[in-house]
Design an enzyme around this catalytic site. Structure first.
Site, PDB file in Angstrom:
ATOM      1  N   HIS A 243      -5.424  -6.867  10.850  1.00 52.22           N
ATOM      2  CA  HIS A 243      -5.267  -7.655   9.629  1.00 52.22           C
ATOM      3  C   HIS A 243      -5.777  -6.851   8.426  1.00 52.22           C
ATOM      4  O   HIS A 243      -6.962  -6.930   8.072  1.00 52.22           O
ATOM      5  CB  HIS A 243      -6.051  -8.963   9.742  1.00 52.22           C
ATOM      6  CG  HIS A 243      -5.602  -9.842  10.877  1.00 52.22           C
ATOM      7  ND1 HIS A 243      -5.893  -9.557  12.188  1.00 52.22           N
ATOM      8  CD2 HIS A 243      -4.897 -11.012  10.869  1.00 52.22           C
ATOM      9  CE1 HIS A 243      -5.378 -10.508  12.953  1.00 52.22           C
ATOM     10  NE2 HIS A 243      -4.768 -11.394  12.188  1.00 52.22           N
TER      11      HIS A 243
ATOM     12  N   GLU B 160     -19.622 -33.479  15.236  1.00 52.04           N
ATOM     13  CA  GLU B 160     -19.863 -32.872  16.545  1.00 52.04           C
ATOM     14  C   GLU B 160     -19.630 -31.363  16.574  1.00 52.04           C
ATOM     15  O   GLU B 160     -20.451 -30.612  17.107  1.00 52.04           O
ATOM     16  CB  GLU B 160     -18.988 -33.547  17.617  1.00 52.04           C
ATOM     17  CG  GLU B 160     -19.401 -34.961  17.969  1.00 52.04           C
ATOM     18  CD  GLU B 160     -18.779 -36.007  17.048  1.00 52.04           C
ATOM     19  OE1 GLU B 160     -19.007 -37.207  17.271  1.00 52.04           O
ATOM     20  OE2 GLU B 160     -18.049 -35.613  16.100  1.00 52.04           O
TER      21      GLU B 160
ATOM     22  N   SER C 228     -28.903 -43.734  21.551  1.00 50.20           N
ATOM     23  CA  SER C 228     -28.044 -43.896  22.723  1.00 50.20           C
ATOM     24  C   SER C 228     -28.124 -42.687  23.654  1.00 50.20           C
ATOM     25  O   SER C 228     -28.150 -42.833  24.880  1.00 50.20           O
ATOM     26  CB  SER C 228     -26.593 -44.105  22.279  1.00 50.20           C
ATOM     27  OG  SER C 228     -26.441 -45.310  21.568  1.00 50.20           O
TER      28      SER C 228
ATOM     29  N   HIS D 255     -13.454 -44.183  25.251  1.00 49.25           N
ATOM     30  CA  HIS D 255     -14.836 -43.724  25.348  1.00 49.25           C
ATOM     31  C   HIS D 255     -15.254 -43.362  26.777  1.00 49.25           C
ATOM     32  O   HIS D 255     -16.417 -43.045  27.012  1.00 49.25           O
ATOM     33  CB  HIS D 255     -15.783 -44.804  24.802  1.00 49.25           C
ATOM     34  CG  HIS D 255     -15.810 -44.863  23.308  1.00 49.25           C
ATOM     35  ND1 HIS D 255     -14.679 -45.046  22.547  1.00 49.25           N
ATOM     36  CD2 HIS D 255     -16.837 -44.739  22.417  1.00 49.25           C
ATOM     37  CE1 HIS D 255     -15.000 -45.060  21.264  1.00 49.25           C
ATOM     38  NE2 HIS D 255     -16.303 -44.856  21.157  1.00 49.25           N
TER      39      HIS D 255
ATOM     40  N   HIS E  84      -1.049  -9.897   5.899  1.00 43.69           N
ATOM     41  CA  HIS E  84      -2.182 -10.642   6.464  1.00 43.69           C
ATOM     42  C   HIS E  84      -2.506 -10.152   7.871  1.00 43.69           C
ATOM     43  O   HIS E  84      -3.645  -9.796   8.160  1.00 43.69           O
ATOM     44  CB  HIS E  84      -1.883 -12.141   6.519  1.00 43.69           C
ATOM     45  CG  HIS E  84      -2.866 -12.907   7.357  1.00 43.69           C
ATOM     46  ND1 HIS E  84      -4.085 -13.336   6.864  1.00 43.69           N
ATOM     47  CD2 HIS E  84      -2.835 -13.292   8.657  1.00 43.69           C
ATOM     48  CE1 HIS E  84      -4.751 -13.953   7.828  1.00 43.69           C
ATOM     49  NE2 HIS E  84      -4.007 -13.941   8.925  1.00 43.69           N
TER      50      HIS E  84
ATOM     51  N   GLY F 144     -13.936 -15.501  14.356  1.00 45.09           N
ATOM     52  CA  GLY F 144     -12.502 -15.380  14.532  1.00 45.09           C
ATOM     53  C   GLY F 144     -11.857 -16.747  14.467  1.00 45.09           C
ATOM     54  O   GLY F 144     -10.963 -16.977  13.645  1.00 45.09           O
ATOM     55  N   PRO F 145     -12.289 -17.698  15.329  1.00 42.76           N
ATOM     56  CA  PRO F 145     -11.817 -19.074  15.145  1.00 42.76           C
ATOM     57  C   PRO F 145     -12.280 -19.552  13.767  1.00 42.76           C
ATOM     58  O   PRO F 145     -13.483 -19.660  13.517  1.00 42.76           O
ATOM     59  CB  PRO F 145     -12.517 -19.841  16.272  1.00 42.76           C
ATOM     60  CG  PRO F 145     -12.874 -18.804  17.287  1.00 42.76           C
ATOM     61  CD  PRO F 145     -13.182 -17.574  16.492  1.00 42.76           C
TER      62      PRO F 145
ATOM     63  N   PHE G 270     -16.921 -37.139  23.648  1.00 41.20           N
ATOM     64  CA  PHE G 270     -16.776 -36.422  22.385  1.00 41.20           C
ATOM     65  C   PHE G 270     -17.094 -34.933  22.516  1.00 41.20           C
ATOM     66  O   PHE G 270     -17.093 -34.212  21.517  1.00 41.20           O
ATOM     67  CB  PHE G 270     -17.636 -37.056  21.299  1.00 41.20           C
ATOM     68  CG  PHE G 270     -17.284 -38.495  21.032  1.00 41.20           C
ATOM     69  CD1 PHE G 270     -15.966 -38.915  21.042  1.00 41.20           C
ATOM     70  CD2 PHE G 270     -18.268 -39.435  20.796  1.00 41.20           C
ATOM     71  CE1 PHE G 270     -15.633 -40.246  20.817  1.00 41.20           C
ATOM     72  CE2 PHE G 270     -17.951 -40.765  20.567  1.00 41.20           C
ATOM     73  CZ  PHE G 270     -16.618 -41.173  20.577  1.00 41.20           C
TER      74      PHE G 270
END
Length: 656
Positions: A27, A407, A380, A469, A261, A115-116, A433
Site C-alpha cells: 500500500h 465490547e 451480572s 442472549h 491505495h 491492520g484491522p 456478546f
C-alpha cells in the site's frame, strides 16, 4: 538544494515505494502522503531509544492504518532501530521482519499488531489509560517515573470503523490528555472518494466526544505539524485529534487516486515519483547526510534512557518499597498464586460467575496489578474488585474500569493496557456478546497477550431472555481460534484453576461461566490445570466414558450413578479446557481417555462440532439450533440436557 528534513521525508517515501514495488504488493498511498507525520514524530517529538525499543518511559507510537506498514519500516531503518536495508528489500516475504502489516513481536519497535482498521487506535487508548494509572500509583513529587505520550497515525478507514468511536468516546470521558492522534485525511479509500459513504464532520464528532481538535491544512508543512503537537500537549484534560489534510500517493502520477491505495505504483510511476521528488539515488540507497541526520536519534535515545535510569536510582533511594513494587509490576511478577490453596476453598454449590468473583477478589488482595472491568455488566458478570475503587479522571488509582457498553473497544483497550506493561488486564461481558469483541480477542491471541476474558451466562441456562442472549456457537468459535485457552469450569475449584492458569498463560484465556448454581465436587480442583481429567471413575475398565464441561458435568455424574445401577461401568471426565488438554503428554491423555474405550458420550449445551474428535464411536449431546425463551430448567429438559437422556444415549452407544 533540498532541506535535510525534506530529504529525510522523501527518503521515507522512496524507500516505501521501492519496497512495495519489489514485493509486487503493498500500500504505497499512505506512506507517500503521511511521511511528514512519521518523520516529525520520530525526529522532533517522540522520546525513545532505538537501541532499546522496550525502554519503559518511551513514548508509544501506533500505526493504526497498518496497511501503510512500509512507512513504519522506513522510519525504523532511518532512525536506527534493528532494521536493515535487506529487511526493507524483503518486505512481505516469508519470515521477514517486514510483514505486510505491523506485527508485535516480529519487528523491534512495533508496539502492537495493527491492520484491522480501528484496532490500533483503540489499543492505543489502552496504552494511554495504563500510563495515567501507573503515573498515579508510583509518581512522586520530582520523580515522574511514568511520563510519556501515546501517538497514533490513522486514516479515513479507521475513522469509519465503529470501534474507533467506541474507543474515542471512552478516551474523551476519561480525559486521556496524553493521547495524540494524527488523522491522515486524504478522502480516499479502496472504493474511491469517501464522499460515497463518509460525509460526517470527524472533527466535530470528536469535539462532541470530549477531544481537542487541531487542524493542519497541509501535511507537508513540518513546522505546522510541530506546532500542532505543541498545542496538543498543552491541553492536558482532553485527548487531541490532529486532522492533517494530505494527498494519497503524493508525488506520484497516481496522487489523489484510489489506484495507489493498495497496489504497487508500477515501474514507470515509481520513476516519475523519484523525478518529482528530485531523488537521484540508486534503488534502496539513502544519502549519507540523511542517515547522519536521522541516526542522531540513537544518541538522543541513549541520553533519554540514561536520564530515566538515573531518575529511577534516585527514586529507589528515596522510596525503596515503591521502587521494588514498581520493578515487579513492570516485569510482570506476581506472588506465588500457583501454590495458593486458599484460592480453591469453597463451602457450597454456587454459580461459576460467583465463584469467579470470589477468586478474583482473593487475588485482588495480593495482585496489585489487576486492572479491568465490564461492558456495563459488572453486577451480572460479578467482575468487580471490592474495595478497589473505580478508575476515573478524579481517581486514577481505581482498579475497576467502567468500560461502558463498548465490547470490542473494551477488549482492544485491555490489549493496550497489557502491552503498556505494569498490569494484569481483564474484561467481562455476557458470553453471547463475545461475538462483538472477537476481532480484538483475535489480536490478543496473535500477540500472545494474557488478557483474561470473563464471559458469563454461558448457555441456554440464560433462560427467559431467549435465543438472542443464549450462546450456542460461541464455544466452538473460540475453540477454533488459535492460541486461546477456553475454560468452562464445572464448579468453584475448577474456576480457581482456570484463574491460576490464566495468570500464568502467555495467551488470552476465556472464562466461560454459568449463571445457574452448579455443584461442588469432591475430586475437582488443581487437576483441571491439565485441561481434562477423571472427575469420577468406576471400578475396572470403563464400558463408556462420559465427557462434559460446565453445568453438564453434573448430568454426567448423575448418569454415571444411573448406569451403575444397570450394570454399566462409566467414567466421568471433566474437560474444562480442551486446548490445555491437547498440550498434555500422549501418556496422560491416554490415561484419561483410553483409546480402547470407544463408547463415549460428550455433553455440552453448545454447538457439538468440536466434540466429535473425542466422541469416537459414541455420540454428542449438544445444541444444533438456537435456544428459546423459557425458564432454564424447562429449556434443559426440552433440548435433552438431562441425566436421563445422557443415560439413554450411553446405553444406545453400547447397543443396549
Amino acid at each position: 538544494m533540498q532541506d535535510i528534513r525534506q530529504q529525510a521525508v522523501n527518503a521515507v517515501r522512496v524507500l516505501s515505494a521501492e519496497a512495495i514495488e519489489k514485493a509486487k504488493s503493498g500500500h504505497p498511498g499512505l506512506p507517500l502522503g503521511a511521511a511528514p507525520v512519521g518523520y516529525t514524530l520520530f525526529s522532533d517529538v517522540m522520546k525513545y531509544n532505538p537501541k532499546n525499543p522496550k525502554f519503559y518511559d518511551r513514548d508509544r507510537f501506533v500505526l493504526s492504518a497498518g496497511h501503510g506498514s512500509m512507512l513504519y519500516y522506513s522510519l525504523l531503518y532511518l532512525f536506527g532501530f534493528d532494521m536493515s536495508i535487506e529487511d526493507i528489500e524483503n518486505f512481505r516475504q516469508f519470515g521477514s521482519k517486514t510483514p505486510g502489516h505491523p506485527e508485535y513481536g516480529v519487528t523491534a519497535g512495533v508496539e502492537t499488531s495493527t491492520g484491522p482498521l480501528g484496532q490500533g487506535i483503540a489499543t492505543a487508548v489502552g496504552m494511554a489509560l495504563a500510563e495515567t494509572k501507573m503515573a498515579a500509583e508510583f509518581n512522586k513529587e520530582n520523580f515522574p517515573l511514568t511520563d510519556h505520550y501515546t501517538y497514533v497515525l490513522c486514516g479515513d478507514g479507521c475513522m469509519q470503523e465503529g470501534i474507533e468511536n467506541e474507543a474515542a468516546s471512552f478516551a474523551g470521558t476519561n480525559k486521556l490528555g496524553k493521547l495524540i492522534v494524527f488523522y491522515d485525511s486524504n478522502n480516499i479509500t479502496i472504493e474511491g472518494d469517501t464522499d460515497s459513504a463518509f460525509t460526517e464532520d470527524v472533527g466535530k464528532r470528536h469535539e462532541a466526544l470530549g477531544w481537542q481538535v487541531v487542524k493542519v491544512n497541509d501535511i507537508n508543512d513540518l513546522a505546522a505539524l510541530r506546532r500542532a503537537v505543541k498545542k496538543a500537549k498543552a491541553e492536558t484534560e482532553k485527548p487531541s485529534l490532529i486532522i492533517c489534510k494530505s494527498v494519497i500517493g503524493y508525488g506520484s502520477p497516481l496522487a489523489g487516486k484510489a489506484d495507489c491505495h493498495g497496489a504497487p505504483l508500477g515501474a514507470d510511476n515509481l520513476k516519475a515519483l523519484k523525478e518529482a521528488l528530485g531523488w537521484t539515488e540508486e534503488a534502496f540507497t539513502v544519502p549519507k547526510g540523511v542517515l547522519r541526520h536521522t541516526r542522531r536519534a540513537v544518541s538522543r535515545g541513549k541520553k533519554a534512557e540514561q536520564a530515566w535510569n538515573e531518575l529511577f536510582q534516585a527514586y529507589k533511594a528515596a522510596y525503596p518499597k515503591e521502587a521494588a513494587e514498581f520493578e515487579k509490576r513492570v516485569k510482570g511478577e506476581l506472588y506465588d498464586y500457583a501454590s495458593d490453596d486458599e484460592l480453591y476453598k469453597f463451602e457450597k454449590a454456587d454459580a461459576t460467575r460467583s465463584t469467579s468473583s470470589t477468586v478474583l477478589n482473593r487475588l485482588a488482595e495480593k495482585v496489585s496489578s489487576l486492572f479491568g472491568g465490564s461492558a456495563d455488566l459488572g453486577p451480572s458478570n460479578k467482575s468487580v474488585m471490592k474495595n478497589k475503587g473505580y478508575y476515573s479522571p478524579e481517581n486514577r488509582t481505581g482498579a475497576n474500569i467502567h468500560f461502558g457498553i463498548r465490547e470490542q473497544a473494551m477488549a482492544a483497550i485491555c490489549n493496550g493496557v497489557c502491552l503498556h506493561g505494569g498490569f494484569t488486564a481483564y474484561c467481562a461481558t455476557f458470553f453471547v456478546f463475545s461475538d462483538y469483541l472477537k476481532g480484538s480477542l483475535r489480536l490478543s491471541a496473535l500477540m500472545g497477550l494474557p488478557v483474561v476474558y470473563i464471559l458469563t451466562h454461558d448457555s441456554i441456562g440464560v433462560g427467559e431472555d431467549g435465543p438472542t442472549h443464549e450462546p450456542v456457537e460461541q464455544l466452538a468459535s473460540l475453540r477454533a481460534t488459535p492460541d486461546v485457552n477456553v475454560f468452562r469450569p464445572a464448579d468453584g475449584k475448577e474456576t480457581a484453576a482456570a484463574w491460576v492458569s490464566a495468570l500464568g498463560a502467555k495467551r488470552p484465556t476465556c472464562l466461560v461461566l454459568s449463571r445457574q448454581t452448579l455443584p461442588l465436587y469432591e475430586n475437582s480442583g488443581k487437576a483441571a490445570l491439565k485441561g481434562g481429567y477423571v472427575l469420577s471413575d468406576c471400578e475396572g475398565t470403563p464400558d463408556v466414558i462420559l465427557i462434559g464441561t460446565g453445568s453438564e458435568v453434573e448430568l454426567c455424574v448423575k448418569a454415571q450413578a444411573s448406569l451403575k445401577e444397570k450394570g454399566v461401568n462409566a467414567r466421568v471426565v471433566s474437560m474444562p479446557c480442551t486446548e490445555i488438554f491437547e498440550e498434555q503428554s500422549a501418556e496422560y491423555k491416554e490415561s484419561v481417555l483410553p483409546s480402547s474405550v470407544r463408547a463415549r458420550v460428550c455433553v455440552e449445551a453448545g454447538s457439538p462440532d468440536c466434540w466429535y474428535k473425542y466422541a469416537k464411536d459414541g455420540e454428542v449431546i449438544g445444541m444444533t439450533t438456537f435456544g428459546q425463551s423459557a425458564p432454564a430448567k424447562k429449556l434443559f429438559e426440552y433440548f435433552g440436557f438431562t441425566a436421563e437422556n445422557v443415560t439413554a444415549t450411553a446405553l444406545k452407544v453400547l447397543g443396549k
